[in-house]
Each structure stands twice: as C-alpha cells, then as structure tokens.
Design a protein around this motif. Structure first.
Motif, PDB file in Angstrom:
ATOM      1  N   ILE A  57       0.857  -1.194   0.000  1.00  0.00           N
ATOM      2  CA  ILE A  57       0.000   0.000   0.000  1.00  0.00           C
ATOM      3  C   ILE A  57       0.886   1.235   0.000  1.00  0.00           C
ATOM      4  N   SER A  58       0.610   2.142  -0.910  1.00  0.00           N
ATOM      5  CA  SER A  58       1.300   3.428  -0.945  1.00  0.00           C
ATOM      6  C   SER A  58       0.330   4.481  -0.436  1.00  0.00           C
ATOM      7  N   PHE A  62      -3.976   7.782  -3.405  1.00  0.00           N
ATOM      8  CA  PHE A  62      -5.335   7.588  -2.904  1.00  0.00           C
ATOM      9  C   PHE A  62      -5.951   6.292  -3.404  1.00  0.00           C
ATOM     10  N   ARG A  63      -5.734   5.967  -4.684  1.00  0.00           N
ATOM     11  CA  ARG A  63      -6.328   4.756  -5.241  1.00  0.00           C
ATOM     12  C   ARG A  63      -5.791   3.506  -4.552  1.00  0.00           C
ATOM     13  N   SER A  64      -4.496   3.504  -4.277  1.00  0.00           N
ATOM     14  CA  SER A  64      -3.884   2.379  -3.572  1.00  0.00           C
ATOM     15  C   SER A  64      -4.486   2.219  -2.182  1.00  0.00           C
ATOM     16  N   VAL A  65      -4.666   3.337  -1.487  1.00  0.00           N
ATOM     17  CA  VAL A  65      -5.237   3.303  -0.139  1.00  0.00           C
ATOM     18  C   VAL A  65      -6.670   2.782  -0.172  1.00  0.00           C
ATOM     19  N   LEU A  66      -7.483   3.306  -1.092  1.00  0.00           N
ATOM     20  CA  LEU A  66      -8.891   2.907  -1.173  1.00  0.00           C
ATOM     21  C   LEU A  66      -9.030   1.435  -1.544  1.00  0.00           C
ATOM     22  N   GLN A  67      -8.240   0.980  -2.508  1.00  0.00           N
ATOM     23  CA  GLN A  67      -8.299  -0.427  -2.910  1.00  0.00           C
ATOM     24  C   GLN A  67      -7.967  -1.347  -1.745  1.00  0.00           C
ATOM     25  N   GLY A 103      -0.251  11.469   3.118  1.00  0.00           N
ATOM     26  CA  GLY A 103      -0.601  10.088   3.434  1.00  0.00           C
ATOM     27  C   GLY A 103      -1.751   9.987   4.416  1.00  0.00           C
ATOM     28  N   THR A 104      -1.723  10.816   5.447  1.00  0.00           N
ATOM     29  CA  THR A 104      -2.802  10.823   6.442  1.00  0.00           C
ATOM     30  C   THR A 104      -4.117  11.253   5.815  1.00  0.00           C
ATOM     31  N   GLU A 109      -9.651  10.219   3.886  1.00  0.00           N
ATOM     32  CA  GLU A 109     -10.616  10.374   2.792  1.00  0.00           C
ATOM     33  C   GLU A 109     -11.088   9.018   2.272  1.00  0.00           C
ATOM     34  N   ALA A 110     -10.178   8.039   2.241  1.00  0.00           N
ATOM     35  CA  ALA A 110     -10.561   6.701   1.791  1.00  0.00           C
ATOM     36  C   ALA A 110     -11.510   6.041   2.788  1.00  0.00           C
ATOM     37  N   ILE A 111     -11.291   6.268   4.074  1.00  0.00           N
ATOM     38  CA  ILE A 111     -12.213   5.748   5.090  1.00  0.00           C
ATOM     39  C   ILE A 111     -13.591   6.377   4.907  1.00  0.00           C
TER      40      ILE A 111
END
Length: 321
Positions: A57-58, A62-67, A103-104, A109-111
């Motif tokens: 996870i990067s 954002f896409r990496s975090v959400l996935q 990163g934070t 935002e993904a949460i």
C-alpha cells in the motif's frame, strides 16, 4: 475476531503494535510500500512475520489506499507510516510533508469514501509542540513546531481533528513523546549511542561523536506506547491524547546510564561536533499525560534508566548471536 491494518508495520512501533494485536487475537494486515521487496527485519526479530498478512500500500496514492481498505475491510487502521526521522526531515522536507500529511489525508478520505465503520489511529508527535520551555505540554498546548517533521505532524493532527468533527469519523491522534526500544535503527541518536558504547566496551578505539547533548527529552519504552494506541481505539468517543512518562532527562543522562551499564566512563569516549547540531531544535521537552492516565487508564511502566539498560542488554544479545 477484529481485523487491523497497520500502515508502517516494518518500523519500531508497527512491529510492537502487530505483536500486541496478535496477542489480542486480531487478524493483522501489515502495510508497506512494497510488501514483496521490503525488509521486515523487526517482524522477524519478534518472530511474528509469518502470522501477519503483508500487503502493498502506498499511502501517498489515494487509489492504492482505497483499494486496500475495500479489500481488507479492517475494523481498525493504525497510521504509523511516513518519514520518521526529525534530523532527516531537514534534508528532505518535501518528502517528509508528503509522506506524513498527504498520506494521512488519503487514509482519512478513503475511510470516508468507503463508508465502513473503521476506527482510525494517527501517530502524532511531541515535535508539534516545539519548545515549550519548562511548561509540560498537554492536549491544549498550542503547536509551534521547529522542524519540517513537526510541521508535517501538526498538519496531519489537524486533518484528523477536522475529519472527526466534520465527517464524524472515529479518528484519534496519539501525541507521543520520545519512545525507544532495541528495534530503533541506528540513525536515531539513542540507538547510535547504544551501538557505539557496546563496540567501545568490546575494545573498539572509536570515539562517539554527537551533537548537542544538553537537549532534554521525555523518553519512554515503545511497547508501552503501542498499548496506548490500541486503548484509544477501544474508546467509544474518539479523542487526542498526550502519551509520555512525565519525566524529562538530558541526553547526557541517557548517555551516562548506557556507559555506566557497560562499566565505562562516558566522558572518556564522547566528543561533540557543532556540525551535528540541527538548524532549529527543541531545547527541552516536558509532558503531561494525565488525560491518558485518567481516561485510558494508561501509565508508562518503564523509566528512562530502564529503557537505556534494556537497549544495551538487547544489543549485547544481538551481537553475541
């Protein structure tokens, strides 16, 4: 069984937190930028690597975090990732700000986007306070950071506070003062002192070169501090907490304990070099963690002297193996 995702699992705090959560019967996912290529020496050292599901996870993407969040569906996320060295932040301020602040924000935002009932922990830092003189900093003390690292951590703190208030996320920040362990890399001054002192005790003729040894810090034991992180996410209402021992010592005192434990006179083996001084630094750091004691029933178990001695013991064992 609860599921936790630890971003930054390969670091000191990530490894100890993973161990704690496994003991509490969690499914633990450990996030790293490249889980296939990264070194997980700390997890190996704690003999827990095989018990953790490692994921790439990067957090700057954002896409990496959400996935990752949609795949893992964690009950809790612990954000311990990002550039972690204050001294290095002066050399890499852009990387420091992006890895910590952006990163934070991506995680928050993904949460929010996932709409999952995730509890979020953010690793804050006493560096946010800057120099408070002899005042013991608590949760109401204003931020006046004096390093790029402190600035980045302050930005992340307010992002978490904003998402908690505006979007009702269960998001908390632990404002942690210095905490050490045998898992610290040698770029951190405490581990540099331990490693050099042990080599000198074994017969090395080297001299330990340091910067300002009159700085004062509140030093605690990392395994104590990850327990506080977990306790924050067990609260029904999210909030921010200062985590510290409440005892401040000069760096020269830390040095003395280490050299004394090896039967050495520290003044015979130390020299200071102004080129090691930081452009701006915090002279003294004092902490008031009474809120954590009251609301989390948390108190630091290890003193600075015990921390220093445990680090020496662990280093001697490691080098003898």
């Amino acid at each position: 069984m609860k599921t936790a995702l630890i971003c930054g699992v390969s670091g000191q705090d990530g490894a100890y937190l993973a161990k704690l959560l496994l003991e509490k019967n969690y499914h633990v996912y450990g996030g790293s930028r490249d889980a296939q290529m990264a070194s997980f020496a700390n997890l190996d050292r704690l003999s827990i690597k095989e018990k953790i599901k490692l994921v790439s996870i990067s957090i700057n993407d954002f896409r990496s975090v959400l996935q990752t969040i949609l795949k893992v569906k964690p009950d809790e996320i612990y954000n311990l990732a990002g550039q972690s060295s204050v001294s290095l932040s002066f050399e890499q301020p852009v990387e420091t700000l992006e890895s910590i602040s952006v990163g934070t924000l991506n995680l928050l935002e993904a949460i929010r986007f996932s709409n999952l009932p995730i509890k979020f922990y953010n690793a804050g830092s006493s560096e946010c306070f800057g120099d408070t003189g002899s005042e013991a900093a608590d949760e109401m003390t204003p931020f006046r950071p004096r390093s790029p690292y402190g600035v980045a951590k302050a930005a992340a703190f307010w992002q978490v506070a904003n998402y908690r208030e505006a979007y009702k996320l269960h998001a908390s920040t632990g404002i942690l003062f210095n905490h050490e362990s045998p898992l610290r890399p040698e770029r951190f001054v405490t581990q540099k002192i331990v490693a050099t002192a042990c080599r000198i005790a074994a017969g090395s003729p080297e001299v330990l070169t340091l910067g300002n040894i009159d700085i004062a810090r509140d030093w605690g034991w990392a395994p104590d501090y990850v327990e506080a992180m977990w306790l924050m996410l067990q609260k029904e209402v999210p909030d921010d907490y200062v985590i510290a021992t409440g005892k401040t010592h000069k760096l020269r005192e830390f040095i003395q304990v280490i050299f004394n434990s090896l039967g050495l006179r520290w003044k015979d083996h130390i020299r200071t070099d102004v080129t090691f001084f930081r452009p701006t630094d915090i002279a003294e750091g004092y902490a008031n963690s009474s809120k954590a004691q009251k609301e989390l029933n948390w108190v630091a178990k290890y003193s600075m002297e015990q921390v220093a001695q445990e680090m020496v013991k662990a280093h001697l064992v490691k080098t003898q193996v």
